[in-house]
Design a protein around this motif. Structure first.
Motif, PDB file in Angstrom:
ATOM      1  N   SER A 190       0.675  -1.186  -0.285  1.00 27.89           N
ATOM      2  CA  SER A 190       0.249  -0.228  -0.124  1.00 27.89           C
ATOM      3  C   SER A 190       1.201   1.056   0.159  1.00 27.89           C
ATOM      4  O   SER A 190       0.461   2.261  -0.153  1.00 27.89           O
ATOM      5  CB  SER A 190      -0.642   0.112   0.704  1.00 27.89           C
ATOM      6  OG  SER A 190      -0.047   0.202   2.643  1.00 27.89           O
ATOM      7  N   GLN A 191       1.999   0.831   0.287  1.00 29.85           N
ATOM      8  CA  GLN A 191       3.140   2.277  -0.036  1.00 29.85           C
ATOM      9  C   GLN A 191       3.982   1.443  -0.004  1.00 29.85           C
ATOM     10  O   GLN A 191       4.346   0.249   0.347  1.00 29.85           O
ATOM     11  CB  GLN A 191       3.070   3.265   1.374  1.00 29.85           C
ATOM     12  CG  GLN A 191       3.657   2.804   2.593  1.00 29.85           C
ATOM     13  CD  GLN A 191       3.302   3.143   3.789  1.00 29.85           C
ATOM     14  OE1 GLN A 191       2.577   3.349   4.488  1.00 29.85           O
ATOM     15  NE2 GLN A 191       4.538   4.148   4.127  1.00 29.85           N
ATOM     16  N   SER A 192       5.112   2.567  -0.937  1.00 31.94           N
ATOM     17  CA  SER A 192       6.436   1.842  -1.178  1.00 31.94           C
ATOM     18  C   SER A 192       7.312   1.440   0.372  1.00 31.94           C
ATOM     19  O   SER A 192       7.414   2.118   0.970  1.00 31.94           O
ATOM     20  CB  SER A 192       7.132   3.379  -1.535  1.00 31.94           C
ATOM     21  OG  SER A 192       8.799   2.319  -1.894  1.00 31.94           O
ATOM     22  N   VAL A 193       8.453   0.465   0.023  1.00 31.42           N
ATOM     23  CA  VAL A 193       9.058  -0.486   1.102  1.00 31.42           C
ATOM     24  C   VAL A 193      10.553  -0.520   0.650  1.00 31.42           C
ATOM     25  O   VAL A 193      11.613  -1.108   0.738  1.00 31.42           O
ATOM     26  CB  VAL A 193       8.709  -1.343   0.611  1.00 31.42           C
ATOM     27  CG1 VAL A 193       7.398  -1.899   1.492  1.00 31.42           C
ATOM     28  CG2 VAL A 193       9.000  -2.484  -0.223  1.00 31.42           C
ATOM     29  N   LEU A 194      10.618   1.276  -0.527  1.00 31.28           N
ATOM     30  CA  LEU A 194      12.247   1.308  -0.881  1.00 31.28           C
ATOM     31  C   LEU A 194      12.649   2.379  -0.093  1.00 31.28           C
ATOM     32  O   LEU A 194      12.213   3.543  -0.163  1.00 31.28           O
ATOM     33  CB  LEU A 194      12.471   1.905  -2.095  1.00 31.28           C
ATOM     34  CG  LEU A 194      13.489   2.643  -3.406  1.00 31.28           C
ATOM     35  CD1 LEU A 194      14.489   1.303  -3.338  1.00 31.28           C
ATOM     36  CD2 LEU A 194      12.474   3.388  -4.648  1.00 31.28           C
ATOM     37  N   SER A 195      13.307   2.279   0.449  1.00 28.14           N
ATOM     38  CA  SER A 195      14.319   2.731   1.478  1.00 28.14           C
ATOM     39  C   SER A 195      15.570   3.891   0.667  1.00 28.14           C
ATOM     40  O   SER A 195      16.820   3.459  -0.135  1.00 28.14           O
ATOM     41  CB  SER A 195      15.291   2.720   2.135  1.00 28.14           C
ATOM     42  OG  SER A 195      16.092   3.006   3.126  1.00 28.14           O
ATOM     43  N   SER A 196      14.996   4.805   0.660  1.00 30.68           N
ATOM     44  CA  SER A 196      15.684   5.858   0.146  1.00 30.68           C
ATOM     45  C   SER A 196      17.400   6.727   0.667  1.00 30.68           C
ATOM     46  O   SER A 196      18.026   6.423  -0.296  1.00 30.68           O
ATOM     47  CB  SER A 196      15.417   8.099  -0.058  1.00 30.68           C
ATOM     48  OG  SER A 196      14.908   8.415   1.737  1.00 30.68           O
ATOM     49  N   SER A 197      17.455   5.953   2.113  1.00 28.95           N
ATOM     50  CA  SER A 197      18.894   6.110   2.256  1.00 28.95           C
ATOM     51  C   SER A 197      20.010   4.554   1.844  1.00 28.95           C
ATOM     52  O   SER A 197      21.243   5.470   1.842  1.00 28.95           O
ATOM     53  CB  SER A 197      18.961   5.680   3.715  1.00 28.95           C
ATOM     54  OG  SER A 197      17.886   4.431   3.875  1.00 28.95           O
ATOM     55  N   ASN A 198      19.597   3.618   1.135  1.00 29.70           N
ATOM     56  CA  ASN A 198      19.803   2.687   1.236  1.00 29.70           C
ATOM     57  C   ASN A 198      19.486   2.276  -0.475  1.00 29.70           C
ATOM     58  O   ASN A 198      20.446   1.004  -0.341  1.00 29.70           O
ATOM     59  CB  ASN A 198      20.135   1.351   2.168  1.00 29.70           C
ATOM     60  CG  ASN A 198      19.198   0.663   2.355  1.00 29.70           C
ATOM     61  OD1 ASN A 198      18.168   0.713   1.834  1.00 29.70           O
ATOM     62  ND2 ASN A 198      19.312  -0.173   2.749  1.00 29.70           N
ATOM     63  N   ASN A 199      18.676   2.177  -1.007  1.00 26.83           N
ATOM     64  CA  ASN A 199      18.307   2.206  -2.451  1.00 26.83           C
ATOM     65  C   ASN A 199      17.880   0.972  -2.129  1.00 26.83           C
ATOM     66  O   ASN A 199      18.059  -0.049  -3.235  1.00 26.83           O
ATOM     67  CB  ASN A 199      19.207   1.876  -2.992  1.00 26.83           C
ATOM     68  CG  ASN A 199      18.302   2.257  -4.537  1.00 26.83           C
ATOM     69  OD1 ASN A 199      17.009   2.624  -4.534  1.00 26.83           O
ATOM     70  ND2 ASN A 199      19.360   1.740  -5.929  1.00 26.83           N
ATOM     71  N   LYS A 200      16.856  -0.264  -1.227  1.00 21.32           N
ATOM     72  CA  LYS A 200      17.213  -1.392  -1.306  1.00 21.32           C
ATOM     73  C   LYS A 200      15.927  -1.450  -0.799  1.00 21.32           C
ATOM     74  O   LYS A 200      15.192  -0.627  -0.345  1.00 21.32           O
ATOM     75  CB  LYS A 200      17.890  -2.070   0.334  1.00 21.32           C
ATOM     76  CG  LYS A 200      19.299  -2.408   0.014  1.00 21.32           C
ATOM     77  CD  LYS A 200      20.434  -3.018   1.381  1.00 21.32           C
ATOM     78  CE  LYS A 200      21.579  -3.545   1.179  1.00 21.32           C
ATOM     79  NZ  LYS A 200      21.438  -4.219   0.189  1.00 21.32           N
ATOM     80  N   ASN A 201      15.073  -2.582  -1.031  1.00 18.73           N
ATOM     81  CA  ASN A 201      13.920  -2.922  -0.827  1.00 18.73           C
ATOM     82  C   ASN A 201      13.640  -3.436  -0.076  1.00 18.73           C
ATOM     83  O   ASN A 201      13.691  -4.921  -0.157  1.00 18.73           O
ATOM     84  CB  ASN A 201      12.574  -3.208  -2.418  1.00 18.73           C
ATOM     85  CG  ASN A 201      12.535  -2.556  -3.754  1.00 18.73           C
ATOM     86  OD1 ASN A 201      11.684  -2.137  -2.962  1.00 18.73           O
ATOM     87  ND2 ASN A 201      13.846  -2.260  -4.052  1.00 18.73           N
ATOM     88  N   TYR A 202      12.797  -3.195   1.661  1.00 18.90           N
ATOM     89  CA  TYR A 202      12.841  -4.262   2.623  1.00 18.90           C
ATOM     90  C   TYR A 202      11.290  -4.890   2.082  1.00 18.90           C
ATOM     91  O   TYR A 202      10.229  -5.154   2.896  1.00 18.90           O
ATOM     92  CB  TYR A 202      12.248  -3.492   3.456  1.00 18.90           C
ATOM     93  CG  TYR A 202      13.274  -2.374   3.873  1.00 18.90           C
ATOM     94  CD1 TYR A 202      14.148  -1.283   3.067  1.00 18.90           C
ATOM     95  CD2 TYR A 202      14.231  -2.731   5.264  1.00 18.90           C
ATOM     96  CE1 TYR A 202      15.405  -0.802   4.181  1.00 18.90           C
ATOM     97  CE2 TYR A 202      14.939  -1.689   5.761  1.00 18.90           C
ATOM     98  CZ  TYR A 202      15.891  -0.994   4.970  1.00 18.90           C
ATOM     99  OH  TYR A 202      16.774  -1.397   5.009  1.00 18.90           O
ATOM    100  N   LEU A 203      11.270  -5.673   1.190  1.00 17.97           N
ATOM    101  CA  LEU A 203      10.605  -6.831   0.925  1.00 17.97           C
ATOM    102  C   LEU A 203      10.551  -8.826   1.169  1.00 17.97           C
ATOM    103  O   LEU A 203      11.736  -8.703   0.520  1.00 17.97           O
ATOM    104  CB  LEU A 203       9.954  -7.158  -0.603  1.00 17.97           C
ATOM    105  CG  LEU A 203       8.565  -7.379  -0.929  1.00 17.97           C
ATOM    106  CD1 LEU A 203       8.813  -9.021  -1.805  1.00 17.97           C
ATOM    107  CD2 LEU A 203       7.227  -7.239   0.024  1.00 17.97           C
ATOM    108  N   ALA A 204      10.286  -9.129   1.556  1.00 19.46           N
ATOM    109  CA  ALA A 204      10.745 -10.792   1.558  1.00 19.46           C
ATOM    110  C   ALA A 204       9.525 -11.322   1.483  1.00 19.46           C
ATOM    111  O   ALA A 204       8.530 -11.352   1.106  1.00 19.46           O
ATOM    112  CB  ALA A 204      11.051 -11.381   2.684  1.00 19.46           C
ATOM    113  N   TRP A 205      10.106 -12.658   0.378  1.00 13.26           N
ATOM    114  CA  TRP A 205       9.206 -13.961   0.509  1.00 13.26           C
ATOM    115  C   TRP A 205       9.100 -15.166   1.192  1.00 13.26           C
ATOM    116  O   TRP A 205      11.010 -15.483   1.362  1.00 13.26           O
ATOM    117  CB  TRP A 205       9.537 -14.800  -1.151  1.00 13.26           C
ATOM    118  CG  TRP A 205       8.973 -13.006  -2.197  1.00 13.26           C
ATOM    119  CD1 TRP A 205       9.850 -12.332  -2.630  1.00 13.26           C
ATOM    120  CD2 TRP A 205       7.469 -13.400  -2.727  1.00 13.26           C
ATOM    121  NE1 TRP A 205       9.164 -11.494  -3.801  1.00 13.26           N
ATOM    122  CE2 TRP A 205       7.105 -11.929  -3.708  1.00 13.26           C
ATOM    123  CE3 TRP A 205       6.641 -13.239  -2.161  1.00 13.26           C
ATOM    124  CZ2 TRP A 205       6.360 -11.465  -4.201  1.00 13.26           C
ATOM    125  CZ3 TRP A 205       5.163 -13.439  -2.940  1.00 13.26           C
ATOM    126  CH2 TRP A 205       5.442 -12.114  -3.722  1.00 13.26           C
TER     127      TRP A 205
END
Lengths: 111, 114
Positions: free
Chosen positions: B26-41
């Motif tokens: 529902s909102q971005s999980v991409l961090s601007s500080s490290n350019n990583k997506n905080y998403l797991a499967w």
């Protein structure tokens, strides 16, 4: 090797209380935020509660707010979940987790 | 809380064929500080706890076969099983950890053999 070992589950009557514990080993416990996640029979994963590494900040799902209390003892590498005023819909396997998962402990609320 | 929505709820795929599961936050999980997506499967087989397959949206966990791959960024993500094996029958969940420790999950996708 990271290990998370939950205990304290069991059968409890509606309105009763239980305290879950999670003994952690194999990592630096006090620097990691930890969570409790539950899974009702045949259902998906539901985040229940979380706590910061130092224990100063706690968070709860609306479904348990006011009834459950999360805490940790970093000297014992242990996470806790105090569950009060239990209801039938709290019946679930409760997992202790951060980047790893324990085996879970089953809580059954029934008369 | 960040709401995670998966599609489809279930799918049946022939052995050796590709399986694709989608996840939207529902909102971005991409961090601007490290350019990583905080998403797991996660993969969960009956009677077992979940197992982390993929983290940072596309990094395979230790020992995870390379037929599993993750892609996407921001709010839209995909888990692909390139050649379905019998041992891949399971329920798959996406999880955001952008708001750790408030880690929320998709509703799960059940993968079966056709």
């Amino acid at each position: 090797e990271v290990q998370l070992l939950e205990s304290g589950g069991g059968l409890v009557q509606p309105g009763g209380s239980l305290r879950l514990s999670c003994a952690a080993s194999g990592f630096t416990f006090n620097i990691y935020a930890m969570s409790w996640v539950r899974q009702a029979p045949g259902k998906g994963l539901e985040w229940v509660s979380g706590i910061s590494g130092n224990g100063f900040r706690t968070y709860y799902a609306d479904s348990v707010k006011g009834r459950f209390t999360i805490s940790r003892d970093n000297s014992k590498n242990t996470l806790y979940l105090q569950m009060n005023s239990l209801r039938a819909d709290d019946t679930a396997v409760y997992y202790c987790t951060y980047d790893y998962w324990g085996q879970g402990t089953l809580v059954t609320v029934s008369s | 809380d960040i709401v995670m929505t998966q599609s489809p709820d279930s799918l049946a795929v022939s052995l050796g064929e590709r399986a694709t599961i989608n996840c939207k936050s529902s909102q971005s999980v991409l961090s601007s500080s490290n350019n990583k997506n905080y998403l797991a499967w996660l993969q969960q087989k009956p009677g077992q706890p979940p197992k982390v397959l993929i983290y940072w949206a596309s990094t395979r966990g230790s020992g995870v076969p390379d037929r599993f791959s993750g892609s996407g960024s921001g709010t839209d993500f995909t888990l692909t099983i390139s050649s379905l094996q019998a041992e891949d029958v399971a329920v798959y969940y996406c999880q955001q950890y952008y708001n750790t420790p408030r880690r929320t999950f998709g509703q799960g996708t059940k993968v079966e053999i056709k």
